[in-house]
Write a protein that holds these residues in place. Structure first.
Motif, PDB file in Angstrom:
ATOM      1  N   GLY A  77      -1.213  94.893  59.287  1.00  0.00           N
ATOM      2  CA  GLY A  77       0.038  94.655  58.336  1.00  0.00           C
ATOM      3  C   GLY A  77      -0.242  96.520  57.871  1.00  0.00           C
ATOM      4  O   GLY A  77       1.444  96.690  58.061  1.00  0.00           O
ATOM      5  N   LEU A  78      -1.339  96.614  58.004  1.00  0.00           N
ATOM      6  CA  LEU A  78      -1.382  97.838  56.641  1.00  0.00           C
ATOM      7  C   LEU A  78      -1.419  99.008  57.897  1.00  0.00           C
ATOM      8  O   LEU A  78      -0.502  99.550  57.784  1.00  0.00           O
ATOM      9  CB  LEU A  78      -3.161  98.113  56.827  1.00  0.00           C
ATOM     10  CG  LEU A  78      -3.373  99.359  55.705  1.00  0.00           C
ATOM     11  CD1 LEU A  78      -2.794  99.106  54.238  1.00  0.00           C
ATOM     12  CD2 LEU A  78      -4.239  99.827  55.773  1.00  0.00           C
ATOM     13  N   LYS A  81       1.980  99.657  58.772  1.00  0.00           N
ATOM     14  CA  LYS A  81       3.650  99.586  57.355  1.00  0.00           C
ATOM     15  C   LYS A  81       2.743 101.123  57.298  1.00  0.00           C
ATOM     16  O   LYS A  81       3.726 101.714  57.117  1.00  0.00           O
ATOM     17  CB  LYS A  81       2.998  98.811  55.846  1.00  0.00           C
ATOM     18  CG  LYS A  81       3.004  99.076  54.970  1.00  0.00           C
ATOM     19  CD  LYS A  81       3.021  97.503  54.123  1.00  0.00           C
ATOM     20  CE  LYS A  81       2.179  98.666  52.719  1.00  0.00           C
ATOM     21  NZ  LYS A  81       2.313  97.382  52.104  1.00  0.00           N
ATOM     22  N   ALA A 164      -3.047  89.446  56.414  1.00  0.00           N
ATOM     23  CA  ALA A 164      -2.096  90.608  57.223  1.00  0.00           C
ATOM     24  C   ALA A 164      -2.872  90.941  58.509  1.00  0.00           C
ATOM     25  O   ALA A 164      -2.276  91.784  59.339  1.00  0.00           O
ATOM     26  CB  ALA A 164      -2.230  91.358  56.907  1.00  0.00           C
ATOM     27  N   VAL A 183      -7.064  75.332  52.833  1.00  0.00           N
ATOM     28  CA  VAL A 183      -7.259  76.261  51.084  1.00  0.00           C
ATOM     29  C   VAL A 183      -8.262  76.979  50.971  1.00  0.00           C
ATOM     30  O   VAL A 183      -9.096  77.437  50.124  1.00  0.00           O
ATOM     31  CB  VAL A 183      -6.469  75.976  50.133  1.00  0.00           C
ATOM     32  CG1 VAL A 183      -4.850  75.520  50.441  1.00  0.00           C
ATOM     33  CG2 VAL A 183      -7.446  74.649  49.496  1.00  0.00           C
ATOM     34  N   LYS A 184      -9.555  75.881  51.685  1.00  0.00           N
ATOM     35  CA  LYS A 184     -11.259  76.037  50.857  1.00  0.00           C
ATOM     36  C   LYS A 184     -11.587  76.848  51.804  1.00  0.00           C
ATOM     37  O   LYS A 184     -13.098  77.396  51.136  1.00  0.00           O
ATOM     38  CB  LYS A 184     -11.973  74.594  51.405  1.00  0.00           C
ATOM     39  CG  LYS A 184     -11.479  73.482  50.612  1.00  0.00           C
ATOM     40  CD  LYS A 184     -12.511  73.243  49.073  1.00  0.00           C
ATOM     41  CE  LYS A 184     -11.425  72.585  48.204  1.00  0.00           C
ATOM     42  NZ  LYS A 184     -11.261  72.213  46.859  1.00  0.00           N
ATOM     43  N   ALA A 185     -11.041  77.274  52.950  1.00  0.00           N
ATOM     44  CA  ALA A 185     -12.004  78.495  54.311  1.00  0.00           C
ATOM     45  C   ALA A 185     -11.950  79.556  53.155  1.00  0.00           C
ATOM     46  O   ALA A 185     -11.241  80.151  52.825  1.00  0.00           O
ATOM     47  CB  ALA A 185     -10.800  78.552  55.408  1.00  0.00           C
TER      48      ALA A 185
ATOM     49  N   TRP B  52      -0.729  78.997  45.950  1.00  0.00           N
ATOM     50  CA  TRP B  52      -0.214  79.982  47.262  1.00  0.00           C
ATOM     51  C   TRP B  52      -0.537  80.119  49.071  1.00  0.00           C
ATOM     52  O   TRP B  52      -1.558  79.047  49.782  1.00  0.00           O
ATOM     53  CB  TRP B  52      -1.747  81.087  47.222  1.00  0.00           C
ATOM     54  CG  TRP B  52      -1.018  82.456  48.232  1.00  0.00           C
ATOM     55  CD1 TRP B  52      -1.672  82.405  49.504  1.00  0.00           C
ATOM     56  CD2 TRP B  52      -0.251  83.117  48.387  1.00  0.00           C
ATOM     57  NE1 TRP B  52      -1.551  83.691  49.879  1.00  0.00           N
ATOM     58  CE2 TRP B  52      -0.692  84.364  49.474  1.00  0.00           C
ATOM     59  CE3 TRP B  52       0.537  83.548  47.443  1.00  0.00           C
ATOM     60  CZ2 TRP B  52      -0.049  85.182  49.403  1.00  0.00           C
ATOM     61  CZ3 TRP B  52       1.473  84.891  47.589  1.00  0.00           C
ATOM     62  CH2 TRP B  52       0.955  85.990  48.818  1.00  0.00           C
ATOM     63  N   PRO B  54       2.230  80.628  51.304  1.00  0.00           N
ATOM     64  CA  PRO B  54       3.376  81.751  52.435  1.00  0.00           C
ATOM     65  C   PRO B  54       4.245  81.082  53.020  1.00  0.00           C
ATOM     66  O   PRO B  54       5.230  80.636  53.015  1.00  0.00           O
ATOM     67  CB  PRO B  54       2.827  83.125  52.603  1.00  0.00           C
ATOM     68  CG  PRO B  54       1.950  82.580  51.825  1.00  0.00           C
ATOM     69  CD  PRO B  54       1.018  81.659  51.345  1.00  0.00           C
ATOM     70  N   LYS B  56       4.148  77.036  53.522  1.00  0.00           N
ATOM     71  CA  LYS B  56       5.713  76.375  52.316  1.00  0.00           C
ATOM     72  C   LYS B  56       6.320  76.944  51.346  1.00  0.00           C
ATOM     73  O   LYS B  56       7.505  76.075  51.128  1.00  0.00           O
ATOM     74  CB  LYS B  56       4.984  75.801  52.180  1.00  0.00           C
ATOM     75  CG  LYS B  56       3.735  74.687  53.121  1.00  0.00           C
ATOM     76  CD  LYS B  56       3.070  73.060  52.894  1.00  0.00           C
ATOM     77  CE  LYS B  56       2.448  73.020  53.105  1.00  0.00           C
ATOM     78  NZ  LYS B  56       0.926  73.075  52.622  1.00  0.00           N
ATOM     79  N   ILE B 224      -7.889  79.531  48.880  1.00  0.00           N
ATOM     80  CA  ILE B 224      -7.028  80.207  47.874  1.00  0.00           C
ATOM     81  C   ILE B 224      -6.825  78.772  47.354  1.00  0.00           C
ATOM     82  O   ILE B 224      -5.664  78.817  46.690  1.00  0.00           O
ATOM     83  CB  ILE B 224      -5.604  80.445  48.942  1.00  0.00           C
ATOM     84  CG1 ILE B 224      -5.359  79.577  50.402  1.00  0.00           C
ATOM     85  CG2 ILE B 224      -5.272  81.834  49.547  1.00  0.00           C
ATOM     86  CD1 ILE B 224      -4.754  79.590  51.048  1.00  0.00           C
ATOM     87  N   GLY B 225      -8.124  77.984  47.563  1.00  0.00           N
ATOM     88  CA  GLY B 225      -7.453  76.425  46.666  1.00  0.00           C
ATOM     89  C   GLY B 225      -8.018  76.836  45.256  1.00  0.00           C
ATOM     90  O   GLY B 225      -8.504  78.042  45.286  1.00  0.00           O
ATOM     91  N   VAL B 226      -7.716  75.839  44.785  1.00  0.00           N
ATOM     92  CA  VAL B 226      -8.114  76.257  43.283  1.00  0.00           C
ATOM     93  C   VAL B 226      -9.630  75.625  42.724  1.00  0.00           C
ATOM     94  O   VAL B 226      -9.719  74.754  43.511  1.00  0.00           O
ATOM     95  CB  VAL B 226      -6.674  74.979  41.955  1.00  0.00           C
ATOM     96  CG1 VAL B 226      -7.002  75.304  40.885  1.00  0.00           C
ATOM     97  CG2 VAL B 226      -5.030  74.986  43.008  1.00  0.00           C
ATOM     98  N   PHE B 247       0.752  93.554  54.395  1.00  0.00           N
ATOM     99  CA  PHE B 247       1.777  93.134  54.091  1.00  0.00           C
ATOM    100  C   PHE B 247       2.838  93.479  54.072  1.00  0.00           C
ATOM    101  O   PHE B 247       2.979  94.929  53.283  1.00  0.00           O
ATOM    102  CB  PHE B 247       2.401  92.144  53.021  1.00  0.00           C
ATOM    103  CG  PHE B 247       1.764  90.516  53.962  1.00  0.00           C
ATOM    104  CD1 PHE B 247       2.437  89.707  55.021  1.00  0.00           C
ATOM    105  CD2 PHE B 247       0.083  89.715  53.500  1.00  0.00           C
ATOM    106  CE1 PHE B 247       1.983  88.354  55.243  1.00  0.00           C
ATOM    107  CE2 PHE B 247       0.294  88.872  53.697  1.00  0.00           C
ATOM    108  CZ  PHE B 247       0.757  88.489  54.690  1.00  0.00           C
ATOM    109  N   PHE B 254       4.196  90.696  49.876  1.00  0.00           N
ATOM    110  CA  PHE B 254       4.160  91.694  48.940  1.00  0.00           C
ATOM    111  C   PHE B 254       5.303  91.908  47.497  1.00  0.00           C
ATOM    112  O   PHE B 254       4.553  92.418  46.963  1.00  0.00           O
ATOM    113  CB  PHE B 254       4.591  93.084  49.369  1.00  0.00           C
ATOM    114  CG  PHE B 254       4.457  93.996  49.286  1.00  0.00           C
ATOM    115  CD1 PHE B 254       3.327  95.037  50.404  1.00  0.00           C
ATOM    116  CD2 PHE B 254       5.361  94.943  48.646  1.00  0.00           C
ATOM    117  CE1 PHE B 254       2.408  95.779  49.409  1.00  0.00           C
ATOM    118  CE2 PHE B 254       4.234  96.171  48.111  1.00  0.00           C
ATOM    119  CZ  PHE B 254       2.927  96.697  48.604  1.00  0.00           C
TER     120      PHE B 254
END
Lengths: 280, 286
Positions: A77-78, A81, A164, A183-185, B52, B54, B56, B224-226, B247, B254
């Motif tokens: 991504g960077l 950009k 990204a 989300v735990k990853a 977070w 994205p 969804k 990204i989980g709580v 991004f 972004f």
């Protein structure tokens, strides 16, 4: 008589010199266009590209020290950009830039290698193969213990890349069939960091560019196909992508010479040496 | 002549102060302008309290906000007592020769980049934590905490030491004359006198803890989980900004980074103001 010896030795000398020059020019034929150049070339982006970029830069700088080449990571991504905004001369991406990005920045893409993305685990892990369905369940968090896929009774430690990343995008699209990533990853920021993380964690699962796979991590067989250079080249292993370099508009000057060098026989040999599949 | 030179330098310094002050305001305006589209869409509460995701269409920063605060508070809880103890030792409890040496070590420590600490911890602390916790990757909030404490402690120690040594010798000499021990002098004279300096040091340390990127990026796991416990992998606001930066400009991802920056800015500013107000209040009451 004396004259003959003289002329023979002279012709011998000439021949040797010619041979010397011939061999010298053969070795550096692809580099010769850099002879009268000087300046700075800035490269950034995809981290899978870095080994090739570094080796190419080393050869160019050794040939002509007046050229300076800086190589940075940052992810696909960077790369797209920064190339688009003119912050670097060449941006690298492990995925095709989107139509939107290409049109907006007037980007020109050059595909110079094909690369597979392989699932990797710690060498001590006794799980050596998975099916796509198992892999998707592991990444979505549905399966969270190695004993559910034939391993030891330990929690699976998931590793993924930042959003990204081109490597992540290909893995997500082709290996996970666009399935959820839990989300735990844990998130790491480069192919190198992924390899370090998995190599140091006996219960990890992650994915890296095939060019990065070495003895510190074990590639997993996916649906009966092990990610290696041969299986990626033959198309048998499906999780693969092109490695691209991008320039804003047609490449010119040093950027053009650099990309020409990557596409030359010498450059493509570097590509193969670093574990990728050359396009030529 | 001397008067004129004085006024020239005075103006120079004033200009420097005004410019740096304006820069801070400019950064705020910049963040605000870029974050405005997201804020205007009436999603402010969504942003603050949603996760977070994205894919969804959710660009919430709640998990990161929680992690940032948790990590900063935890590392503060470790760093504060250590810093206070170290500054006691450096100013009065240690033998005079050792004090200078200790202070020099602390000064060197303030200059070490956080990436060096993080890199060392990645190979030393992470495997240790993995074994201690018994599951997971070893990259957790708890792993980042002591490293972050080590990063902020030297700054706090220097600040504390400075404020301790600035306590008027009239007081300390009087304590000595009354036969007070070093410990009594510290607790009953120096600490009450140097208290605003201590608060400022804490403030600065907390600001650094909230603002540090490398430690949490390399050690906290960035998931990204709580986070529900400190033994879980989590992502701070700063690490989030670093991860999403790549991004392209037009993406919502972004744009949401500017909101992150804005919250980080506001959070730090509010904390600073609260601390300042409390210092002013307490020193006024004395």
């Amino acid at each position: 008589m004396r004259k003959t010896i003289y002329s023979v030795s002279l012709s011998l000398l000439t021949a040797t010199l010619l041979l010397f020059f011939a061999s010298w020019s053969l070795a550096s034929d692809d580099l010769s266009s850099f002879a009268e150049q000087k300046g700075v070339l800035r490269i950034a982006g995809g981290t899978a590209h870095i080994p090739v970029m570094k080796e190419a830069a080393k050869q160019i700088i050794n040939f002509n020290p007046k050229i300076q080449i800086s190589i940075a990571g940052g992810g696909s991504g960077l790369g797209i950009k920064q190339a688009g905004e003119g912050m670097v001369d060449i941006g690298n991406a492990g995925r095709k830039a989107s139509e939107k990005e290409i049109n907006k920045y007037n980007l020109k893409l050059l595909k110079w290698a094909v690369d597979g993305v392989g699932t990797v685990v710690h060498p001590k892990n006794n799980v050596q193969s998975l099916t796509s369905a198992q892999l998707q369940d592991i990444y979505s968090g549905k399966v969270n213990n190695w004993n559910e896929v034939g391993g030891v009774n330990r929690e699976i430690n998931l590793y993924t890349r930042d959003e990204a990343s081109g490597t992540r995008k290909v893995f997500w699209k082709k290996a996970l069939a666009k399935g959820d990533i839990s989300v735990k990853a844990n998130v790491v920021v480069s192919n190198g960091a992924m390899k370090t993380a998995v190599a140091g964690d006996p219960f990890a699962i992650g994915f890296v560019s095939v060019g990065h796979i070495d003895s510190s991590v074990t590639p997993l067989t996916l649906d009966g196909v092990t990610p290696t250079l041969d299986t990626v080249r033959s198309g048998e292993y499906k999780v693969s992508r092109g490695l691209y370099s991008l320039t804003k508009g047609e490449a010119s000057g040093l950027s053009k010479l650099f990309l020409d060098f990557i596409m030359s026989p010498t450059g493509q040999k570097i590509v193969a040496d670093k574990g990728f599949i050359p396009v030529r | 002549m001397t008067h004129r030179a004085y006024s020239v330098s005075e103006h120079l310094f004033l200009a420097a102060a005004v410019i740096s002050g304006l820069l801070t305001v400019a950064v705020f305006c910049f963040l605000f302008l870029f974050g405005l589209p997201l804020l205007q869409s009436g999603q402010l509460t969504d942003l603050l309290f949603s996760p977070w995701a994205p894919a969804k269409g959710l660009y919430g920063i709640y998990p990161m906000l929680k992690t940032s605060l948790l990590l900063a508070l935890l590392s503060m809880a470790i760093a504060f007592p250590i810093s206070l103890g170290c500054s006691f030792i450096i100013t009065s409890l240690a033998p005079v020769r050792l004090r200078g040496f200790l202070l020099a070590v602390i000064r060197v420590m303030t200059g070490i980049p956080t990436v060096v600490y993080s890199f060392a911890a990645l190979f030393l602390l992470v495997p240790l934590m993995r074994n201690l916790i018994g599951h997971g990757t070893g990259m957790t909030i708890l792993t980042a905490t002591p490293v972050l404490a080590m990063v902020i402690a030297p700054t706090m120690i220097l600040f504390f030491v400075n404020s301790f040594t600035r306590v008027s010798t009239a007081y300390t000499l009087a304590t000595d004359a009354l036969g007070g021990s070093e410990t009594q002098k510290l607790l009953y004279v120096i600490l009450p006198q140097a208290w605003p300096g201590v608060v400022n040091g804490v403030l600065l340390g907390f600001g650094r803890a909230m603002g540090d990127t490398m430690v949490s990026l390399m050690l906290a796991g960035n998931s990204i989980g709580v986070p529900e416990s400190v033994t879980e992998s989590a992502r701070t606001l700063t690490a989030h900004i670093a991860l999403v930066m790549a991004f392209d400009f037009d993406s919502m991802e972004f744009k949401s980074v500017f909101v992150c920056g804005l919250f980080l800015y506001i959070l730090t500013a509010v904390l600073m103001m609260l601390f300042r107000m409390s210092t002013a209040y307490f020193s006024g009451r004395k």
